[in-house]
Each structure stands twice: as C-alpha cells, then as structure tokens.
Scaffold this motif. Structure first.
Motif, PDB file in Angstrom:
ATOM      1  N   SER A 155      -1.246   8.137  -5.538  1.00  0.00           N
ATOM      2  CA  SER A 155      -1.599   6.814  -6.170  1.00  0.00           C
ATOM      3  C   SER A 155      -3.051   6.542  -5.928  1.00  0.00           C
ATOM      4  O   SER A 155      -3.726   7.107  -4.938  1.00  0.00           O
ATOM      5  N   LEU A 156      -3.669   5.579  -6.804  1.00  0.00           N
ATOM      6  CA  LEU A 156      -4.919   5.239  -6.907  1.00  0.00           C
ATOM      7  C   LEU A 156      -5.309   3.891  -6.445  1.00  0.00           C
ATOM      8  O   LEU A 156      -4.557   2.900  -6.956  1.00  0.00           O
ATOM      9  N   LEU A 157      -6.133   3.823  -5.499  1.00  0.00           N
ATOM     10  CA  LEU A 157      -6.703   2.505  -5.200  1.00  0.00           C
ATOM     11  C   LEU A 157      -8.037   2.419  -5.685  1.00  0.00           C
ATOM     12  O   LEU A 157      -9.065   3.171  -5.446  1.00  0.00           O
ATOM     13  N   SER A 158      -8.512   1.267  -6.613  1.00  0.00           N
ATOM     14  CA  SER A 158      -9.735   1.225  -7.222  1.00  0.00           C
ATOM     15  C   SER A 158     -10.552   0.453  -6.419  1.00  0.00           C
ATOM     16  O   SER A 158     -10.144  -0.778  -5.887  1.00  0.00           O
ATOM     17  N   PRO A 159     -12.072   0.556  -6.815  1.00  0.00           N
ATOM     18  CA  PRO A 159     -13.023  -0.553  -6.074  1.00  0.00           C
ATOM     19  C   PRO A 159     -13.026  -1.853  -6.819  1.00  0.00           C
ATOM     20  O   PRO A 159     -12.645  -2.025  -7.844  1.00  0.00           O
ATOM     21  N   ALA A 160     -13.116  -2.760  -6.050  1.00  0.00           N
ATOM     22  CA  ALA A 160     -13.143  -4.090  -6.428  1.00  0.00           C
ATOM     23  C   ALA A 160     -14.703  -4.504  -6.825  1.00  0.00           C
ATOM     24  O   ALA A 160     -15.590  -3.929  -6.603  1.00  0.00           O
ATOM     25  N   LYS A 161     -14.900  -5.461  -7.501  1.00  0.00           N
ATOM     26  CA  LYS A 161     -16.091  -5.665  -8.149  1.00  0.00           C
ATOM     27  C   LYS A 161     -17.223  -6.428  -6.962  1.00  0.00           C
ATOM     28  O   LYS A 161     -18.262  -6.003  -7.083  1.00  0.00           O
ATOM     29  N   LYS A 162     -16.502  -6.973  -6.115  1.00  0.00           N
ATOM     30  CA  LYS A 162     -17.360  -7.728  -4.993  1.00  0.00           C
ATOM     31  C   LYS A 162     -17.493  -6.794  -3.630  1.00  0.00           C
ATOM     32  O   LYS A 162     -17.577  -7.379  -2.439  1.00  0.00           O
ATOM     33  N   GLY A 163     -17.165  -5.670  -3.735  1.00  0.00           N
ATOM     34  CA  GLY A 163     -17.135  -4.668  -2.585  1.00  0.00           C
ATOM     35  C   GLY A 163     -15.612  -4.738  -1.819  1.00  0.00           C
ATOM     36  O   GLY A 163     -14.831  -5.210  -2.375  1.00  0.00           O
ATOM     37  N   GLY A 164     -15.457  -3.439  -1.297  1.00  0.00           N
ATOM     38  CA  GLY A 164     -14.208  -3.285  -0.802  1.00  0.00           C
ATOM     39  C   GLY A 164     -13.449  -2.671  -1.904  1.00  0.00           C
ATOM     40  O   GLY A 164     -13.972  -2.074  -3.035  1.00  0.00           O
ATOM     41  N   LEU A 165     -11.947  -2.573  -1.664  1.00  0.00           N
ATOM     42  CA  LEU A 165     -10.944  -2.004  -2.813  1.00  0.00           C
ATOM     43  C   LEU A 165     -10.171  -3.367  -3.464  1.00  0.00           C
ATOM     44  O   LEU A 165     -10.130  -4.013  -2.604  1.00  0.00           O
ATOM     45  N   SER A 166      -9.946  -3.130  -4.654  1.00  0.00           N
ATOM     46  CA  SER A 166      -8.816  -4.050  -5.138  1.00  0.00           C
ATOM     47  C   SER A 166      -7.384  -4.079  -4.601  1.00  0.00           C
ATOM     48  O   SER A 166      -6.976  -2.937  -4.510  1.00  0.00           O
ATOM     49  N   SER A 167      -6.816  -5.015  -4.633  1.00  0.00           N
ATOM     50  CA  SER A 167      -5.340  -4.859  -4.275  1.00  0.00           C
ATOM     51  C   SER A 167      -4.412  -4.365  -5.251  1.00  0.00           C
ATOM     52  O   SER A 167      -4.677  -4.505  -6.521  1.00  0.00           O
ATOM     53  N   GLY A 168      -3.444  -3.653  -4.996  1.00  0.00           N
ATOM     54  CA  GLY A 168      -2.588  -3.184  -5.852  1.00  0.00           C
ATOM     55  C   GLY A 168      -2.740  -1.704  -6.095  1.00  0.00           C
ATOM     56  O   GLY A 168      -3.927  -1.170  -6.439  1.00  0.00           O
ATOM     57  N   ALA A 169      -1.750  -0.701  -5.953  1.00  0.00           N
ATOM     58  CA  ALA A 169      -2.031   0.849  -5.774  1.00  0.00           C
ATOM     59  C   ALA A 169      -1.246   1.113  -7.455  1.00  0.00           C
ATOM     60  O   ALA A 169      -0.280   0.795  -7.716  1.00  0.00           O
ATOM     61  N   LYS A 170      -2.242   2.065  -8.144  1.00  0.00           N
ATOM     62  CA  LYS A 170      -1.993   2.348  -9.223  1.00  0.00           C
ATOM     63  C   LYS A 170      -1.214   3.965  -8.998  1.00  0.00           C
ATOM     64  O   LYS A 170      -1.834   4.893  -8.668  1.00  0.00           O
ATOM     65  N   SER A 171       0.276   4.154  -9.408  1.00  0.00           N
ATOM     66  CA  SER A 171       0.838   5.343  -9.228  1.00  0.00           C
ATOM     67  C   SER A 171       0.543   6.391 -10.215  1.00  0.00           C
ATOM     68  O   SER A 171       0.616   6.064 -11.489  1.00  0.00           O
ATOM     69  N   LEU A 172       0.015   7.428  -9.925  1.00  0.00           N
ATOM     70  CA  LEU A 172      -0.542   8.650 -10.889  1.00  0.00           C
ATOM     71  C   LEU A 172       0.580   9.658 -10.906  1.00  0.00           C
ATOM     72  O   LEU A 172       0.708  10.220 -12.214  1.00  0.00           O
ATOM     73  N   ILE A 173       1.088  10.030  -9.789  1.00  0.00           N
ATOM     74  CA  ILE A 173       2.088  10.896  -9.714  1.00  0.00           C
ATOM     75  C   ILE A 173       3.251  10.681  -8.904  1.00  0.00           C
ATOM     76  O   ILE A 173       2.993   9.928  -7.912  1.00  0.00           O
ATOM     77  N   TRP A 174       4.550  10.562  -9.557  1.00  0.00           N
ATOM     78  CA  TRP A 174       5.697  10.203  -8.764  1.00  0.00           C
ATOM     79  C   TRP A 174       6.775  11.186  -9.250  1.00  0.00           C
ATOM     80  O   TRP A 174       7.380  10.851 -10.222  1.00  0.00           O
ATOM     81  N   GLU A 175       7.155  12.007  -8.388  1.00  0.00           N
ATOM     82  CA  GLU A 175       8.185  12.952  -8.846  1.00  0.00           C
ATOM     83  C   GLU A 175       9.238  13.376  -7.620  1.00  0.00           C
ATOM     84  O   GLU A 175       8.899  13.102  -6.614  1.00  0.00           O
ATOM     85  N   ASP A 176      10.394  13.877  -8.223  1.00  0.00           N
ATOM     86  CA  ASP A 176      11.332  14.591  -7.342  1.00  0.00           C
ATOM     87  C   ASP A 176      10.661  15.907  -6.755  1.00  0.00           C
ATOM     88  O   ASP A 176      11.374  17.031  -7.417  1.00  0.00           O
ATOM     89  N   ALA A 177       9.821  15.950  -6.063  1.00  0.00           N
ATOM     90  CA  ALA A 177       9.004  17.063  -5.441  1.00  0.00           C
ATOM     91  C   ALA A 177       8.016  16.902  -4.523  1.00  0.00           C
ATOM     92  O   ALA A 177       7.736  15.668  -4.037  1.00  0.00           O
ATOM     93  N   ASN A 178       7.725  17.807  -3.807  1.00  0.00           N
ATOM     94  CA  ASN A 178       6.663  17.999  -2.756  1.00  0.00           C
ATOM     95  C   ASN A 178       5.205  17.925  -3.385  1.00  0.00           C
ATOM     96  O   ASN A 178       4.909  19.194  -3.954  1.00  0.00           O
ATOM     97  N   VAL A 179       4.611  16.703  -3.629  1.00  0.00           N
ATOM     98  CA  VAL A 179       3.325  16.758  -4.284  1.00  0.00           C
ATOM     99  C   VAL A 179       2.293  16.473  -3.179  1.00  0.00           C
ATOM    100  O   VAL A 179       2.315  15.697  -2.404  1.00  0.00           O
ATOM    101  N   GLY A 180       1.008  17.342  -3.326  1.00  0.00           N
ATOM    102  CA  GLY A 180       0.065  17.118  -2.218  1.00  0.00           C
ATOM    103  C   GLY A 180      -1.068  18.034  -2.467  1.00  0.00           C
ATOM    104  O   GLY A 180      -1.323  18.462  -3.840  1.00  0.00           O
ATOM    105  N   GLY A 181      -1.600  18.133  -1.344  1.00  0.00           N
ATOM    106  CA  GLY A 181      -2.794  19.036  -1.631  1.00  0.00           C
ATOM    107  C   GLY A 181      -4.036  18.765  -2.497  1.00  0.00           C
ATOM    108  O   GLY A 181      -4.739  19.682  -3.065  1.00  0.00           O
ATOM    109  N   LEU A 182      -4.346  17.500  -2.825  1.00  0.00           N
ATOM    110  CA  LEU A 182      -5.339  17.120  -3.960  1.00  0.00           C
ATOM    111  C   LEU A 182      -6.583  17.526  -3.353  1.00  0.00           C
ATOM    112  O   LEU A 182      -6.949  17.330  -2.261  1.00  0.00           O
ATOM    113  N   ARG A 183      -7.360  18.014  -4.401  1.00  0.00           N
ATOM    114  CA  ARG A 183      -8.767  18.620  -4.099  1.00  0.00           C
ATOM    115  C   ARG A 183      -9.646  18.415  -5.265  1.00  0.00           C
ATOM    116  O   ARG A 183      -8.856  18.285  -6.495  1.00  0.00           O
ATOM    117  N   LYS A 184     -10.920  18.596  -5.071  1.00  0.00           N
ATOM    118  CA  LYS A 184     -11.722  18.321  -6.564  1.00  0.00           C
ATOM    119  C   LYS A 184     -12.823  19.548  -6.335  1.00  0.00           C
ATOM    120  O   LYS A 184     -13.256  20.005  -5.326  1.00  0.00           O
TER     121      LYS A 184
END
Length: 972
Positions: A611-640
């Motif tokens: 899931s993704l937490l996005s920056p807020a306009k006035k600093g910090g993060l905005s509330s509410g997580a956006k699900s990007l991947i949600w599967e019947d699987a073992n998902v992980g190891g995110l890297r860039k």
C-alpha cells in the motif's frame, strides 16, 4: 492399409510424446541437480536497464542470467559459473559494466576433494553491457568497482607462496582502456564513495615497505601516507568519502597485544595525516591500555575527532626457571644409572640409547604432570555461567572500549570503561548512548527478565550522565532508539512510548492520549507490556511512526498538531500494516515528503500486498492508505533502481516459485523478469491451499493452512502430515524450494508426492506449553478432517525443536495420529530447566521463565505444571510409532533429552527409533546427513501412512558392524 499404418504410427508417437511429457512427483534424488534462483543474487543496474541473477544447484553447476529489461526484444544471456550456492555479481554504478565470479565446476571440486589437491581458484568475468566484449581474470579472491566514478575495477588476487606477509597482488583494471596495473602485497583496500580515491595497505614479507597508501584515480598518482615496520589495517571511509581512518599496529614482545596507533586522513588532494600514538601520550593515555586492533576507527562527521577502541595490555608470560637443587639432580642421575646398569636386556648401543630415552621421557612426563590442572570452577555467584564465559572468551578477550581523540587539542578521552560495558555513538556524533546490565546480569540469566542502566555521554567533553537506572526491557522494542540527528531518544515504558530530549533533559509521553494501545497484546511470553515495534523517526525528526499491531500512526513531537492514523482501516478490516519498504539505502529516517510504501497482510485471509501512503500538503503524510497490490500470494521485497523510477517486487505462492516483477512507481502492470526453477514444469506440485478455521479448547479463534496434494481430486481423502511451530498459518503462500533442510522437512516435496500438509497455529497459556498444543492442535486437526481432504486414519505429525517438543507431548495425550517424527525434542521439562544451552553457553532457566518455555517460575515453585507438561512423565500412554532425530552435539536441546525419552519408550517396548548423526548440532548441517534423514523420514511416513513396505532399518534396525555397508548402499 498404408493409411491405417500411418495413423497408427501417428497415434503411437503422440502417446509416446505424452508419456515423455508426463509430470512426475519430485524425488529426493532429483534435488541435488535441481536449479533455483538464489534470491540474494538478484541485482539491478543503477539505471534500471539491466538485471542479473544466479541459478544454482546443490550438486551441479550454476549460471548467471543477464538481461536487458529496457529492450523487449533483447534475449536473455546465460553464463556458466561453476558450482556455488552464493553467486557474486555486481554492476558498475554507471550501468555500463557487470562483473561476476566463476567457480570451479562441481566435477572439478569433487575430484580435487578426493585427491586432496591444492585449493582451486575462482575466476572473474567482466562484461561491457550491450556488447559481446568479455574479459576473464584468473586466480581471483574478491573484486570491487570504484563507486560513483565507475572507471576502475579492483581485483584482489589469491596469494602465491608461503611468505609471512599477508598481502597479495591487487589489479587495478582501467575500464575504458582495458589496461591493468598491478600493485603487490596489498592486504586491504577500500574505494571512497565517489570512486576518486583508493586507500590501501601494503603488508609484505619481513614488513618491508609496509604502509598506508592513497591512490588518486583521476591522475593515477600514489602517495605514501605512512610507512613503518608495522601492520596497517581497518580502513574506514566517512560516509561522504572525504576522509578515512585506519589503524597502525606495532609489535612489542613484552605484551600479547600490539601497540595501536590511529591514523586519520583528510583533504584527499593534499592529504593531511594525523597519527595518534598512545604510547607517546604518557599524560593523557593510561599506559596500562593500548589502542585496540579489533575495533574499526572512524572520523566524527565534522572531521574534528577520531573514535577508536582501547583495551588493556597483557604481559607476555615468561617461563619461571626454578633453581635446580644440584644434589637432587646428582642423586636422580645416580639412580637412573643404577637402573640402566641392572637392566640385563641392554645388549647394544641401540638398546642403551632406548633405555636412556625412556628414562628421559618418563622424567619429562613427570614434569608435565606437575603443570597446572585443566579445570573450571563454577561458583553460585557467577553472574554468567562458566559455560557462557567460555563461549564468549574470545569476544571478551578482544573487547574494546570506545575512546576519542580531538585533533585540534591533541587530547585523548576515554568514553567508557568496565563500569559501562556498551556504548553506541549516535548519529551526527554529538552524543553517545551507554548501557550496562552487569548489576542485573545474574538475575537476567536466572529468570530472563531484562534490565539495564542507561547513560548519555557527551562526545565533546566525554562527560557521562545517568539516563535510567534498572530500566525494564520486556522486548527489544522498548530499548532507546535515536532520532536521525542523534539529539533525541524514543523508548517504551509501562505500555507507552516516550521521547527524551538529550540537550534539555526533558521527557514526553507521546502515546498517552491516543485511543489505542501500542502494547503487543498477542505476545504470550512471561514478560510485562512488551511494545509493538515502531517504524521509526521521520527524516526531519518532527514525527515518529508507530504501529499498534494493525495501523500506522504519525505522532508529532511538538505537542501542537494531532496524531494521525495514517492507514485507518487496518483494525476494522483485520489488515496488518507491517513494515515500510526502505527504497533509498542512504536515507536517514523516513522522508515524509515522498511516498511511503508499506507491506500489508490480511490476518484472516492471508493475502498480502503493498500500500502507498502519500505526502500531505502541509507536511507529514495524508491519512488513508492506497492499496496498490493485494493478492492471494506472498508479495514483498519491493526495491527500486538507484537512479531510475524502475521498481521490482517479488511474488510467490505455495505452488509457484518466487519470481521478480518489474513495474513503475504505481506498481501497476508488472512484468515478470526472472525465471526461477527452470525445470519446474517436469514435476507435480500442490494443487493449492485452503484455510481452516477452528476454535481451541480454551476459546481462541485460530487458523491453519491446508496444502493440497498434487493431482488433488475433490472428495478423495489423502494421507496428511501435520506440522507446527507456534504460529505458521501466515506461511500459506510461501514457496518452499525443494531441498534438504536441517530437519528433514520440506512441505513442497511431501505435497508433490501425494501428501496433504496441514499447518495449524498454536497459542499458549502460561504454565501449560504442552497442554496448549493439545488444546490447539487437536481441534485444528478435527476441523481439517471436516474439509474432506484429510484421511483421518492416516495422519502423521512432525515438528523440530519446540515443534519436536509439541510432537513428543501430543502422542502422550492422544492416539489420533498414526505416526510421529520429532526432531531435537524437549522431553523432560524439569531436567531441561537446569541444563545448558550450549550454543550460547547460557542456562535454560531464563528461556523457560521469560521466553519460549512460558512458565511463571522454577520447577520447585510449580511442580505440577512442569510434570503435567513433560512428555517423559506420560510415556506409558504413548501408542504412536515415533521417529526421533537427536544429535550428540546438540547445543540447544541437550542430547540427554532424546536419550531419556528413547530409553523410557524402549523400556516399555514402545515403537521408537532414534536417529543420531555424530557431531551434528541442533539441526543437520552436512549435506550427506541432510540427504539421509530426509529420505528416512519420508520412508517412515510412507510405511505408516501409505502402507509401503518397511525398509530394513525401520523394520529391524541395523547392527553397528553392518552400518557402513548399509550407508554405502543408500548414498546418492
């Protein structure tokens, strides 16, 4: 007729092809050559255009797979790398080059081992990406590109000859020109971050030319920073790469240790060298100490101070030559001569020489016997058991205390001593956090409850002030944790998180007004208010991110703004926001001005995602997580990729091997870029998984993961292995690579061979660890039987270590299981309590009272609980055939635990077999032993659950004199 014949031949060929393509269960004999992707070998070029990874096998040759993922038409390239389990692969920082090691082939290694030949050497392959240009270097030990510059490759070659110098040849290969220069006798080298400079140490025979050198790679000039008949070591660059520190060690035969000097180098283009020689500082440095060679020195961030270790000097022992009593010597010589003269067997000079040698030998032996005894004194006031002291002897002997040298004032300051055993230098190097548990060490080792004193050390003055006295640490999460600027500490106490400001000495409870608890309420160990682990500090140190077990909270430190539940729906939807993916390896804290990616896990459906937490306009993060991947699987190891917005994540299921997927920042439309287990299509795999809900006999709602056998047919019942270790239902979607584990267990191999596998969760009640398994496992198995998959007449159970204990206990409480295999089980909780965990040297009692044992006190305070939960005291009720694995050098669960249970069962003529692999520890490490036990355990279950004929070893055992012949026949 001809047409009919052609048709027949076509059908015959098709049938033959179908038979040839028919999938089969994987066998243990298939596994030695089974190829798989070594997950840690997966590498991405910094520009995100190339990937590389290694496919390896236990007893076959591996390969490096190289692919240009930016070009859809590009083909994968494969390069043989010989036999290894851990491929070494590296891209240059500019994404133009790749280098990887090539090892001797499996056949070469096997032949060399048989002939006891000289060590075989590795090779190094260098490839310019996008071309077919390939350069090979022989006789390679290690290699490294020069960081951001990516202009050179350093190759450390194996040492030839037996000289006393530690150095060997170091090749500096110029990537553009293809030319190499050789520097001899190099024992250590390090590039700085930019790759502009190489610091290296020369260590030659007789210390000739030994020194610390600096190579400027931009103009290929070398400077000697220091040279002496000494040893140089421990090069340590600053994070920026603008300076480095090192050690110079000078031998002094009066002492067991070398005298240490610390070297600081900065202003690299015109090096400024600082050398602090403690031996010459009679005023500021305690001459009973020296600078330690076992701690790597470092610069302060502002390059004004050097930090290093110091330790006490120990005089070299000299043999005390006792004055001889001349009269006694003469008398002894006369007696010896009389014996020789009276010996009628002496008939030659040779006989006389033998007689004299025999007398001398006897005298020497007598003198040797007068030497000091080899023994240990165990005292009841020892804060650490003697066994623990023996395990940590080398560590304690080489332990050093942090000290500091101020370059401007030329002043040395000791930052700690034996009254403060541990010290952590905090970020920015303004303060340090000291701790010491020596006052509580005896009690910690007895009851397992952790306490420590904490101190703040000012790194400008060396002044120490007390922060906490007897601070309780129920779990690691309560320990003080520094902010990114090193001026604040976050810690857990009495169920709350606090922040301490070091400069103002002020403390603030940051969770007291929040509507949730941050205590880990699911921790069932005998500790008070353990905390859920925090995610950490924001990079600006204005916030901390905390987890309540479900959601993530952004908590401000200024007291003006409110705390925010960033994820909001975790508790309501039973989704755990588990941890953050750190995509920048150089980050300092969590940058809340950038998107934050979080791993998610469904507690009751076992789904996972990101899931993704996005920056807020006035600093910090905005509330509410956006699900990007949600599967019947073992998902992980995110890297860039380091320098490109190219993202990668891993995904697997129980019957689908781990694969890596490429995507963008949105994680949408992922593309598979790896090919793990290239032979997977040849074999049968599990048909999938099911979740089984159940309620324990004590009212806890739990789940188990049921793994279906290959070629599962609905409505048909299957022999089933039940496996457990506390909570494991979260492994529902984990791929278990076919292999030989140290316990003999591999669920993938069992499901491939027609078994169902059931893994239920167990939760524990204090003072009833064994009964807790009964209360959880039996209802779980009944619920699994109700699915129609499990054959209730052919169920086996297996567990290792703590799971082995559960197995050995369960068969004393039920006849539900037709066969049981227990690895390294605890069987007598009373005797086990007082035994030693030899791997660490510590006592078991602290484990029993505050860790996995889950007892509220010692046996003499709670006899009923210890007896009630000890398998050996219920041995008469065992009717289940048992296969035990217990090794004679088990350093976790003493071998006597297995012997006690085996002997008791044997006395009662119960069916039990104990497998002992000589010299092995808590699990099997030698491949031949792992192979052997894996096969035997499946043979055991095949006989009892599938009705296969029992092999000789299982039916009647093997006589010791026939064991070698038996083992030779079974080897593969």
């Amino acid at each position: 007729m001809r047409k009919q014949l052609l048709t027949f031949l076509a059908l015959f060929c098709f049938a033959s092809f179908a038979v040839a393509q028919e999938k089969k269960p994987i066998t243990w004999q298939d596994i030695p050559t089974w190829k798989y992707m070594q997950s840690n070998s997966f590498q991405v070029s910094p520009d995100g255009k190339w990937i590389a990874y290694g496919n390896v096998a236990l007893e076959a040759d591996g390969e490096v797979i190289l692919q240009n993922i930016s070009d859809p038409s590009a083909e994968k390239k494969s390069f043989p790398i010989g036999s290894t389990n851990f491929p070494s692969i590296s891209f240059s920082d500019d994404g133009k080059w790749i280098a990887f090691k090539e090892y001797p082939t499996f056949a070469e290694s096997k032949a060399n081992k048989a002939s006891k030949g000289k060590p075989l050497r590795d090779k190094l392959t260098l490839i310019e990406l996008g071309t077919d240009e390939k350069t090979t270097f022989e006789n390679v030990i290690s290699f490294s590109f020069n960081g951001k510059a990516a202009s050179h490759l350093a190759i450390n070659l194996a040492k030839d000859g037996n000289g006393d110098g530690k150095g060997s040849d170091l090749l500096i290969h110029h990537l553009k020109t293809g030319k190499s220069q050789n520097m001899g006798n190099v024992s250590e080298f390090r590039f700085n971050k930019s790759g502009s400079h190489l610091a290296y140490v020369v260590d030659a025979a007789n210390k000739s030319g030994n020194g610390l050198y600096l190579l400027n790679l931009t103009n290929n000039s070398t400077q000697i920073l220091d040279s002496d008949k000494a040893s140089y070591k421990s090069i340590n660059w600053t994070e920026k790469g603008d300076a480095f520190a090192a050690l110079k060690m000078v031998e002094d035969k009066k002492y067991k240790q070398d005298h240490g000097q610390v070297i600081g180098v900065k202003n690299l283009n015109n090096p400024q060298v600082t050398i602090y020689d403690a031996l010459k500082d009679n005023i500021g440095f305690d001459q009973a100490y020296t600078i330690s060679g076992s701690r790597r020195p470092m610069w302060s961030e502002d390059l004004t101070r050097l930090f290093y270790g110091i330790h006490p000097l120990t005089l070299t022992k000299k043999d005390d030559k006792k004055e001889l009593d001349k009269d006694s010597v003469k008398m002894a010589e006369a007696n010896a001569m009389e014996k020789i003269m009276a010996d009628t067997s002496i008939k030659s000079i040779a006989d006389l020489q033998k007689a004299i040698a025999k007398l001398n030998s006897g005298q020497e032996k007598k003198e040797a016997n007068t030497d000091k005894p080899d023994m240990t004194i165990w005292h009841w006031n020892d804060s650490k058991l003697q066994s623990r002291q023996q395990v940590t002897a080398n560590q304690d002997k080489n332990y050093s205390f942090w000290a500091m040298y101020n370059v401007a004032s030329a002043k040395h300051t000791a930052l700690q001593d034996s009254s403060m055993k541990d010290l952590s230098i905090l970020p920015k190097h303004r303060y340090a956090l000291g701790s010491d548990a020596q006052a509580y060490e005896l009690d910690i080792n007895l009851d397992g409850q952790q306490y420590s004193d904490f101190y703040i050390v000012d790194l400008l003055t060396g002044e120490k002030t007390t922060l906490f006295t007897k601070f309780y640490i129920p779990s690691y999460s309560s320990s003080p944790r520094p902010s990114t600027d090193g001026t604040k500490l976050m810690y857990g106490k009495d169920g709350h998180y606090f922040v301490y400001d070091i400069a103002s000495k002020s403390t603030k409870n940051i969770t007291e007004n929040l509507p949730v608890t941050f205590v880990d309420v699911e921790d069932d160990h005998n500790v008070e208010k353990p905390m859920v682990g925090a995610l950490g500090w924001s990079s600006d140190d204005k916030y901390v991110l905390l987890r309540d077990g479900w959601d993530i909270w952004q908590v401000p430190l200024n007291g003006k703004s409110s705390s925010i539940n960033l994820t909001q729906d975790g508790r309501a939807k039973k989704i755990r926001y588990q941890y953050r993916f750190g995509l920048d390896p150089e980050e300092k804290g969590i940058d809340l001005t950038k998107p934050v990616y979080v791993r998610t896990y469904g507690e009751w459906n076992k789904k996972s995602g990101i899931s993704l937490l996005s920056p807020a306009k006035k600093g910090g993060l905005s509330s509410g997580a956006k699900s990007l991947i949600w599967e019947d699987a073992n998902v992980g190891g995110l890297r860039k990729a380091e320098n490109a917005d190219v993202f990668f994540f891993s995904k697997e299921t129980f019957n689908m091997p781990t694969e890596i997927y490429m995507t963008d920042a949105s994680l949408s439309s992922p593309k598979q870029v790896t090919e793990n287990t290239p032979d997977a299509e040849k074999y049968l795999w599990s048909d999938g998984t099911q979740l089984v809900d159940y309620v324990t006999d004590k009212g806890d709602s739990l789940q188990g993961a049921l793994f279906l056998p290959a070629n599962y047919v609905e409505g048909k019942k299957y022999p089933t292995i039940v496996y457990y270790y506390e909570k494991l239902s979260q492994t529902r979607h984990n791929w278990a690579n076919p292999g030989f584990s140290g316990t003999g267990w591999n669920p993938t191999v069992y499901t491939s061979n027609g078994y169902a596998v059931f893994i239920p969760d167990i939760v524990y009640k204090l003072d009833d660890p064994g009964m807790s398994a009964v209360w959880a496992v039996l209802p779980a198995v009944k619920a699994a039987i109700a699915t129609g998959v499990v054959d209730e007449n052919n169920i086996g159970i297996h567990g290792h270590s703590w799971g082995g204990y559960q197995t050995s206990f369960l068969i004393t409480q039920t006849n539900m299981f037709k066969a049981a295999a227990a690895g390294a089980p605890l069987t007598n909780m009373i005797s086990m309590y007082d035994l030693i965990y030899w791997n660490s040297g510590g006592g078991n009692m602290s484990i029993f009272e505050a860790s996995q044992g889950r007892f509220s006190g010692a046996p003499w305070e709670n006899w009923d609980s210890y007896e009630r939960n000890s398998p050996v005291y219920h041995v008469k009720k065992v009717n289940t055939p048992l296969l035990m694995l217990h090794n004679d050098k088990d350093g976790a669960v003493d071998f006597t635990q297995g012997i006690e249970y085996y002997s008791a069962l044997r006395r009662l003529k119960k069916p039990v077999i104990l497998m002992q692999y000589k010299g092995e520890n808590h699990g099997l490490s030698k491949l031949e032993n792992r192979k052997d036990y894996s096969v035997r355990m499946m043979e055991f279950f095949n006989h009892h659950l599938k009705g296969h004929a029992a092999p000789d070893w299982l039916e009647k055992g093997i006589d010791n004199l026939k064991l070698d012949e038996h083992l030779e026949k079974r080897g593969f």
